[in-house]
Design a protein around this motif. Structure first.
Motif, PDB file in Angstrom:
ATOM      1  N   GLY A 315      36.304  19.098  35.620  1.00  0.00           N
ATOM      2  CA  GLY A 315      35.718  20.361  35.983  1.00  0.00           C
ATOM      3  C   GLY A 315      33.939  20.326  35.601  1.00  0.00           C
ATOM      4  N   GLU A 316      33.081  21.105  36.294  1.00  0.00           N
ATOM      5  CA  GLU A 316      31.851  21.211  36.016  1.00  0.00           C
ATOM      6  C   GLU A 316      31.282  22.286  35.132  1.00  0.00           C
ATOM      7  OE1 GLU A 316      30.339  22.145  39.975  1.00  0.00           O
ATOM      8  OE2 GLU A 316      31.135  20.272  40.882  1.00  0.00           O
ATOM      9  N   PHE A 317      30.254  22.089  34.809  1.00  0.00           N
ATOM     10  CA  PHE A 317      29.509  23.156  33.790  1.00  0.00           C
ATOM     11  C   PHE A 317      29.704  24.736  34.189  1.00  0.00           C
ATOM     12  CE2 PHE A 317      25.983  25.157  31.389  1.00  0.00           C
ATOM     13  CZ  PHE A 317      26.370  24.630  30.192  1.00  0.00           C
ATOM     14  N   PRO A 318      30.349  25.471  33.518  1.00  0.00           N
ATOM     15  CA  PRO A 318      30.696  26.873  33.901  1.00  0.00           C
ATOM     16  C   PRO A 318      29.355  27.706  34.395  1.00  0.00           C
ATOM     17  CG  PRO A 318      30.552  26.916  31.584  1.00  0.00           C
ATOM     18  CD  PRO A 318      30.661  25.288  32.174  1.00  0.00           C
ATOM     19  N   ALA A 319      29.846  28.437  35.302  1.00  0.00           N
ATOM     20  CA  ALA A 319      28.452  29.241  35.944  1.00  0.00           C
ATOM     21  C   ALA A 319      28.160  30.250  34.920  1.00  0.00           C
ATOM     22  CB  ALA A 319      28.946  29.964  37.081  1.00  0.00           C
ATOM     23  N   GLY A 320      27.052  30.734  34.933  1.00  0.00           N
ATOM     24  CA  GLY A 320      26.563  31.976  33.951  1.00  0.00           C
ATOM     25  C   GLY A 320      25.026  31.421  33.370  1.00  0.00           C
ATOM     26  N   ARG A 321      24.321  32.487  33.013  1.00  0.00           N
ATOM     27  CA  ARG A 321      23.151  32.373  32.421  1.00  0.00           C
ATOM     28  C   ARG A 321      23.168  31.616  31.263  1.00  0.00           C
ATOM     29  NH1 ARG A 321      19.880  37.692  32.173  1.00  0.00           N
ATOM     30  NH2 ARG A 321      18.246  36.237  31.844  1.00  0.00           N
TER      31      ARG A 321
END
Length: 482
Positions: A315-321
């Motif tokens: 998986g990739e780095f999760p979305a979000g600020r």
């Protein structure tokens, strides 16, 4: 509820590993009338009567043993000093409050002094007793002054006061009962002054309650040493595991926990829950606080095995600020920037920059460039990077400046999330190098990551810890960045 009889020969499971044996079988004790009083007046916040464990009732009697008839000191307290050492979550503050009540009602003009490592800690025992007195009309009638912070005073001149943890605060006082909470943080001279303060009282007594300490706990080490070859008037009651290690199998761990925790041995606390709890704790904390054995003041923070097990595999780095946390070495030799994002219970972390010999202006420029990702905030230690925070604020960027208290909280949170499997990192080489070489240092009853005691620079791990704390308290998933 009847007063518990002396421990039978078969030695109940809740008995301490080491304790002062009574002078005679069926020993007389001031604890007999004290327990009857407690049964009459002590109520829990919901109004129900207190239900003391068998070990607590036994301990109260044993600590307040008096010399038997026929002895030259018949009717006098046997002990002048009492050490009670037991693991956490076993009601030490309740015991302290009961001993405080004993001091207040025992004789006219009594003086009870409570001390601890901090005023807040000393007030825990004080507040429990104050609540009990206020909750019983007949008992409250014996007191003319009941204040939250400035003392309890009885109609016959007895007083209970909290004093700061400084020797001068108790020098010259004529004490009836001295109560010292968390002896592993108490100074030798303060204990000595309290003991000296009881010298003029025929039944003066100083009682210390604690968990185990480390090599800096000089007073507690001294008292443990006295317990190895105690004089007759020194009482000690020590619950501890057979060894200062955390067994790998749950059966042995359970036995060790029960040996250090009479609450578990009595069945009031649940053993299965206790085992589950300690499996997620740092080994040093389990040994010190749950097995009640001494540890070193410095220990490895994260094992290489634990660190490696939390590397993000897919998986990739999760979305979000994101949070961008920055830290530098004390000599400005290196600086690291770590990005963290919290998605549900999971926090993801990546090393985004490692800079050799940075300057303040260079760090400002890097942060300004990262600002295009619309981070939730830039986090940094106020001691090391106060000027950087000020420069970023001038540019209108969000900044969170961490205090020393925040650094301690960040250290504990980082370990807890790693242990619980709630933190994933990108396996950056720098962090892989620093993590297993990072050392934690005890600070009071907590700990912090220690630059001084670590074998290498740990700017990356410091940035990671601050980033994890900031993400935990400032998460906002409304915008997608990565």
């Amino acid at each position: 509820m009847s007063v518990l009889a002396p421990a039978p020969p078969e030695r109940p499971a809740w008995m301490p590993a080491r304790f002062s044996p009574p002078l005679v079988a069926g020993f007389p004790s001031h604890g007999d009338w004290l327990l009857r009083l407690v049964d009459l007046v002590w109520r829990l916040p919901d109004g129900s009567p207190i239900d003391l464990d068998p070990w607590q009732r036994w301990l109260i009697r044993a600590a307040l043993e008096v010399y038997p008839d026929g002895h030259p000191r018949a009717g006098e307290l046997r002990y002048r000093q009492v050490l009670i050492s037991v693991s956490r979550q076993n009601g030490k503050s309740v015991l302290g409050a009961i001993f405080g009540l004993y001091g207040l009602v025992r004789e006219a003009g009594a003086l009870v002094i409570g001390i601890a490592s901090s005023a807040e800690q000393a007030r825990i025992i004080y507040a429990r007793l104050l609540s009990v007195i206020r909750g019983n009309r007949q008992l409250a009638a014996r007191f003319k002054r009941l204040t939250d912070t400035r003392g309890i005073q009885s109609v016959d001149g007895g007083r209970y006061e909290i004093k700061p943890s400084k020797s001068a605060a108790v020098q010259g006082l004529d004490l009836t009962v001295g109560l010292a909470d968390e002896l592993h943080l108490t100074k030798r001279e303060l204990w000595s002054d309290m003991v000296n303060g009881t010298a003029a009282r025929r039944n003066g007594i100083v009682i210390g309650l604690t968990t185990a300490g480390d090599e800096t706990s000089e007073l507690l080490i001294d008292l443990y040493g006295i317990a190895d070859d105690p004089p007759e008037r020194f009482g000690f009651f020590i619950w501890e595991a057979p060894e200062a290690r955390v067994p790998a199998d749950d059966e042995t761990l359970g036995r060790y926990l029960v040996a250090a925790s009479p609450g578990l041995a009595c069945g009031r606390l649940d053993l299965e829950t206790a085992i589950s709890d300690v499996r997620g704790m740092a080994e040093a904390d389990v040994i010190r606080y749950r097995l009640n054995r001494f540890t070193s003041s410095t220990n490895a923070f994260i094992t290489a095995t634990l660190w490696a097990s939390r590397r993000r595999r897919t998986g990739e780095f999760p979305a979000g600020r994101a949070i961008f946390a920055i830290d530098r070495t004390p000599d400005w030799g290196f600086a690291s920037i770590v990005a963290t994002v919290k998605a549900g219970e999971l926090t993801a972390a990546e090393l985004v920059a490692s800079i050799a010999k940075p300057t303040l202006s260079q760090l400002v420029n890097v942060c300004v460039d990262l600002a295009r990702h619309q981070p939730l905030t830039f986090a940094m230690d106020g001691y090391a990077l106060k000027d950087l925070g000020a420069e970023l604020k001038k540019r209108g960027l969000p900044v969170w400046i961490a205090t020393q208290g925040d650094v301690m909280g960040a250290s504990a949170l980082l370990y807890a999330k790693l242990a619980a499997g709630q933190l994933e990192h990108d396996g950056a080489e720098l962090l892989n190098l620093q993590a297993p070489r990072t050392v934690r240092k005890n600070v009071g009853d907590g700990f912090r990551i220690s630059r001084k005691d670590s074998s290498i620079e740990i700017d990356g791990i410091m940035a990671l810890a601050l980033g994890v704390l900031a993400a935990e308290t400032r998460t906002d998933d409304t915008l997608q960045v990565f």
